[in-house]
Design a protein around this motif. Sequence first.
Motif, mmCIF file in Angstrom:
data_model
loop_
_atom_site.group_PDB
_atom_site.id
_atom_site.type_symbol
_atom_site.label_atom_id
_atom_site.label_comp_id
_atom_site.label_asym_id
_atom_site.label_seq_id
_atom_site.Cartn_x
_atom_site.Cartn_y
_atom_site.Cartn_z
ATOM 1 N N UNK A 42 0.827 -1.209 0.000
ATOM 2 C CA UNK A 42 0.000 0.000 0.000
ATOM 3 C C UNK A 42 0.862 1.261 0.000
ATOM 4 N N UNK A 43 1.837 1.317 0.902
ATOM 5 C CA UNK A 43 2.683 2.515 0.963
ATOM 6 C C UNK A 43 3.464 2.723 -0.333
ATOM 7 N N UNK A 44 4.052 1.660 -0.873
ATOM 8 C CA UNK A 44 4.849 1.821 -2.088
ATOM 9 C C UNK A 44 3.976 2.081 -3.305
ATOM 10 N N UNK A 45 2.793 1.521 -3.342
ATOM 11 C CA UNK A 45 1.893 1.754 -4.473
ATOM 12 C C UNK A 45 1.402 3.196 -4.501
ATOM 13 N N UNK A 46 1.030 3.733 -3.347
ATOM 14 C CA UNK A 46 0.471 5.085 -3.304
ATOM 15 C C UNK A 46 1.563 6.153 -3.333
ATOM 16 N N UNK A 47 2.589 6.003 -2.484
ATOM 17 C CA UNK A 47 3.590 7.060 -2.341
ATOM 18 C C UNK A 47 4.987 6.675 -2.808
ATOM 19 N N UNK A 48 5.200 5.430 -3.201
ATOM 20 C CA UNK A 48 6.525 4.911 -3.581
ATOM 21 C C UNK A 48 7.493 4.983 -2.404
ATOM 22 N N UNK A 49 6.947 5.084 -1.198
ATOM 23 C CA UNK A 49 7.767 5.188 0.006
ATOM 24 C C UNK A 49 7.031 4.554 1.180
ATOM 25 N N UNK A 50 7.791 3.897 2.028
ATOM 26 C CA UNK A 50 7.273 3.449 3.310
ATOM 27 C C UNK A 50 7.692 4.486 4.352
ATOM 28 N N UNK A 51 7.148 4.430 5.558
ATOM 29 C CA UNK A 51 7.618 5.383 6.576
ATOM 30 C C UNK A 51 9.135 5.336 6.791
ATOM 31 N N UNK A 61 11.829 3.634 -7.216
ATOM 32 C CA UNK A 61 11.673 4.169 -8.567
ATOM 33 C C UNK A 61 11.934 3.058 -9.578
ATOM 34 N N UNK A 62 11.382 3.225 -10.785
ATOM 35 C CA UNK A 62 11.696 2.273 -11.847
ATOM 36 C C UNK A 62 13.014 2.688 -12.500
ATOM 37 N N UNK A 63 13.398 2.008 -13.564
ATOM 38 C CA UNK A 63 14.698 2.283 -14.195
ATOM 39 C C UNK A 63 14.778 3.685 -14.798
ATOM 40 N N UNK A 64 13.611 4.287 -15.083
ATOM 41 C CA UNK A 64 13.581 5.645 -15.635
ATOM 42 C C UNK A 64 13.522 6.714 -14.549
ATOM 43 N N UNK A 65 13.485 6.272 -13.289
ATOM 44 C CA UNK A 65 13.411 7.210 -12.183
ATOM 45 C C UNK A 65 11.992 7.619 -11.830
ATOM 46 N N UNK A 68 7.004 3.485 -9.828
ATOM 47 C CA UNK A 68 6.635 2.205 -10.451
ATOM 48 C C UNK A 68 5.121 1.994 -10.434
ATOM 49 N N UNK A 69 4.628 1.262 -11.415
ATOM 50 C CA UNK A 69 3.210 0.962 -11.505
ATOM 51 C C UNK A 69 2.807 -0.216 -10.634
ATOM 52 N N UNK A 70 1.538 -0.559 -10.724
ATOM 53 C CA UNK A 70 0.959 -1.625 -9.917
ATOM 54 C C UNK A 70 1.716 -2.943 -10.096
ATOM 55 N N UNK A 71 1.982 -3.346 -11.332
ATOM 56 C CA UNK A 71 2.630 -4.627 -11.610
ATOM 57 C C UNK A 71 4.015 -4.732 -10.993
ATOM 58 N N UNK A 99 15.813 -6.419 -8.427
ATOM 59 C CA UNK A 99 16.285 -6.948 -9.706
ATOM 60 C C UNK A 99 15.138 -7.482 -10.556
ATOM 61 N N UNK A 100 14.295 -8.316 -9.958
ATOM 62 C CA UNK A 100 13.203 -8.951 -10.690
ATOM 63 C C UNK A 100 12.155 -7.934 -11.127
ATOM 64 N N UNK A 101 11.845 -6.970 -10.273
ATOM 65 C CA UNK A 101 10.781 -6.004 -10.602
ATOM 66 C C UNK A 101 11.274 -4.817 -11.415
ATOM 67 N N UNK A 102 12.569 -4.699 -11.594
ATOM 68 C CA UNK A 102 13.093 -3.560 -12.364
ATOM 69 C C UNK A 102 12.968 -2.249 -11.608
ATOM 70 N N UNK A 103 13.086 -2.316 -10.290
ATOM 71 C CA UNK A 103 13.005 -1.123 -9.472
ATOM 72 C C UNK A 103 14.311 -0.922 -8.706
#
Length: 108
Positions: A42-51, A61-65, A68-71, A99-103
């Motif tokens: 939830x935290x990473x999906x909404x804000x890309x950050x945990x506390x 972040x994804x490889x483009x900075x 990242x999306x839901x997947x 590595x696997x998620x490209x993040x």
Amino acid sequence: NIHDVSVAFFSHFIEHLGLLLNNFFVYPIANWLYILIIYYFIFELIWARTPGKWLSYSKVADKKGLKPGFGKIFLRNLVRLTIIDCFFYPVLNKTLHDYVSGTEVVEV
């Protein structure tokens, strides 16, 4: 009668709440995993950050900075649950879930 409907709904709700709490204490490891999944996902999906990432001024972040999306977040958190995740850091120079998620975790 509205009173009968509300009493039936309330009793049904209390019954399910009791089952939920009972299962919480019966299956503590599974519940801990659910809490971790919800916390990270939830935290990473909404804000890309945990506390913790807020405190360390970092984010996912994804490889483009970009955020990242839901997947990617779903895959990242699914792989994070594997017990071998941290052992890949010396080989890949990053965790297996990154590595696997490209993040990657980057500074804000």
